[in-house]
Design an enzyme around this catalytic site. Structure first.
Site, PDB file in Angstrom:
ATOM      1  N   HIS A  35      14.375  96.331  49.253  1.00 25.06           N
ATOM      2  CA  HIS A  35      14.654  97.537  48.473  1.00 25.06           C
ATOM      3  C   HIS A  35      14.320  98.794  49.262  1.00 25.06           C
ATOM      4  O   HIS A  35      15.082  99.755  49.258  1.00 25.06           O
ATOM      5  CB  HIS A  35      13.844  97.493  47.179  1.00 25.06           C
ATOM      6  CG  HIS A  35      14.173  98.595  46.223  1.00 25.06           C
ATOM      7  ND1 HIS A  35      15.430  98.769  45.683  1.00 25.06           N
ATOM      8  CD2 HIS A  35      13.402  99.590  45.704  1.00 25.06           C
ATOM      9  CE1 HIS A  35      15.429  99.814  44.883  1.00 25.06           C
ATOM     10  NE2 HIS A  35      14.224 100.336  44.873  1.00 25.06           N
TER      11      HIS A  35
ATOM     12  N   SER B 136      17.403 104.178  44.838  1.00 25.51           N
ATOM     13  CA  SER B 136      16.841 103.551  43.647  1.00 25.51           C
ATOM     14  C   SER B 136      17.056 104.421  42.409  1.00 25.51           C
ATOM     15  O   SER B 136      18.185 104.765  42.081  1.00 25.51           O
ATOM     16  CB  SER B 136      15.353 103.239  43.888  1.00 25.51           C
ATOM     17  OG  SER B 136      14.856 102.349  42.921  1.00 25.51           O
TER      18      SER B 136
ATOM     19  N   ASP C 160      17.048  92.543  48.054  1.00 24.97           N
ATOM     20  CA  ASP C 160      16.418  93.564  47.213  1.00 24.97           C
ATOM     21  C   ASP C 160      15.812  92.881  45.990  1.00 24.97           C
ATOM     22  O   ASP C 160      16.532  92.345  45.148  1.00 24.97           O
ATOM     23  CB  ASP C 160      17.461  94.599  46.785  1.00 24.97           C
ATOM     24  CG  ASP C 160      16.850  95.841  46.145  1.00 24.97           C
ATOM     25  OD1 ASP C 160      15.896  95.693  45.363  1.00 24.97           O
ATOM     26  OD2 ASP C 160      17.345  96.944  46.420  1.00 24.97           O
TER      27      ASP C 160
END
Length: 283
Positions: free
Chosen positions: A263, A104, A234
């Site tokens: 995610h 991320s 995601d």
């Protein structure tokens, strides 16, 4: 650098910020450096650190400035400082032939570090659900997230950070809001715990860092082998604006997309992700 005790310590960055890190495993083993997501800490990599430690690697995870156990400073909450902080860590631990793994926001941090500071020290790069090339909707990135959505994060954080983190962890981050999902209260609470350890100002400013930084030129500069992993469900970093574009910009990349993965797939599907990373770094 002086570790407070074996296995962890602090490094001091160029602007005198103290960054906490964990460092496990043989000092002569190949190092793996883990870069965590927003607004978490190095603890988010517990599963991967234990897995790769058992495989004989040296595993290192730091807490980004203003996150976890690192110093809660007023400034420097941007990708340039994040990457520079990693460079300070790498220099002080004298890490060479390192594998950098970022999730991320940490994928953005790892990308900028490898591009701007990693020459001669990096062996491979792994991006998991990562924010590059650019999350924000712009004229050149029309499929990106509108600024209003990102402003919503900031407004909710300022109003009630604890509630926002509860909602993210129990909803889109792990896909626990999907029909048929099996939520884990422990996993959600651990996400909330990590977030609340950090500084509200760092997290507030971090939204701009992860969403408005354009990594296009960084990705073009990277020539080490790179593995780009992303779930097609995601809900935080949409697949269409991220992984396939990053893979195209990287000189030497492998792209793998997982059907139905969220995610936070490095936690929910750690067995799959760990094995795929191991296969990549050992080939």
């Amino acid at each position: 650098m002086t570790a407070e005790q074996p296995g962890h310590g602090y490094v001091t960055t160029e602007d005198s910020t103290r960054i906490f890190y964990k460092d496990w495993g043989p000092r002569d083993a190949q190092p793996i450096v883990f870069h965590h997501g927003w607004p978490l800490s190095g603890d988010d990599w517990d599963n991967q650190m234990l897995f790769f430690l058992a495989k004989g690697y040296r595993v290192i995870a730091h807490d980004r400035r203003g996150h976890g156990r690192s110093e809660q400073v007023s400034g420097g909450h941007d990708m340039d400082h994040y990457a520079s902080d990693v460079a300070s860590l790498v220099r002080q631990l004298d890490l060479r032939n390192a594998i950098h793994i970022g999730h991320s926001t940490g994928g953005g941090e790892a990308t900028r570090y490898v591009a701007r500071h990693g020459k001669g020290r990096v062996a491979k790069l792994v991006l998991i659900g990562a924010v590059p090339p650019l999350m924000l909707k712009t004229p050149n990135n029309p499929e990106g997230l509108p600024i209003e959505a990102l402003d919503g994060y900031r407004e909710a954080l300022a109003a009630n950070r604890a509630q926002l983190y509860h909602d993210i962890a129990n909803g889109p981050f792990y896909g626990f809001n999907r029909p048929g999902a099996t939520p884990s209260a422990a996993v959600s609470h651990n996400w909330w715990r990590q977030g609340m350890m950090g500084a509200a100002n760092a997290h507030y400013l971090g939204v701009k860092a992860f969403s408005e930084t354009d990594f296009t030129e960084d990705l073009k500069m990277i020539d080490v082998p790179a593995l780009v992993l992303h779930g097609d469900d995601d809900q935080v970093v949409p697949l269409a604006i991220s992984a396939p574009r990053s893979a195209q910009l990287l000189k030497n990349s492998t792209l793998k997309i997982y059907k139905g993965f969220p995610h936070g797939m490095a936690t929910t599907h750690a067995d799959v992700i760990n094995q795929d990373i191991l296969s990549f770094i050992t080939k």
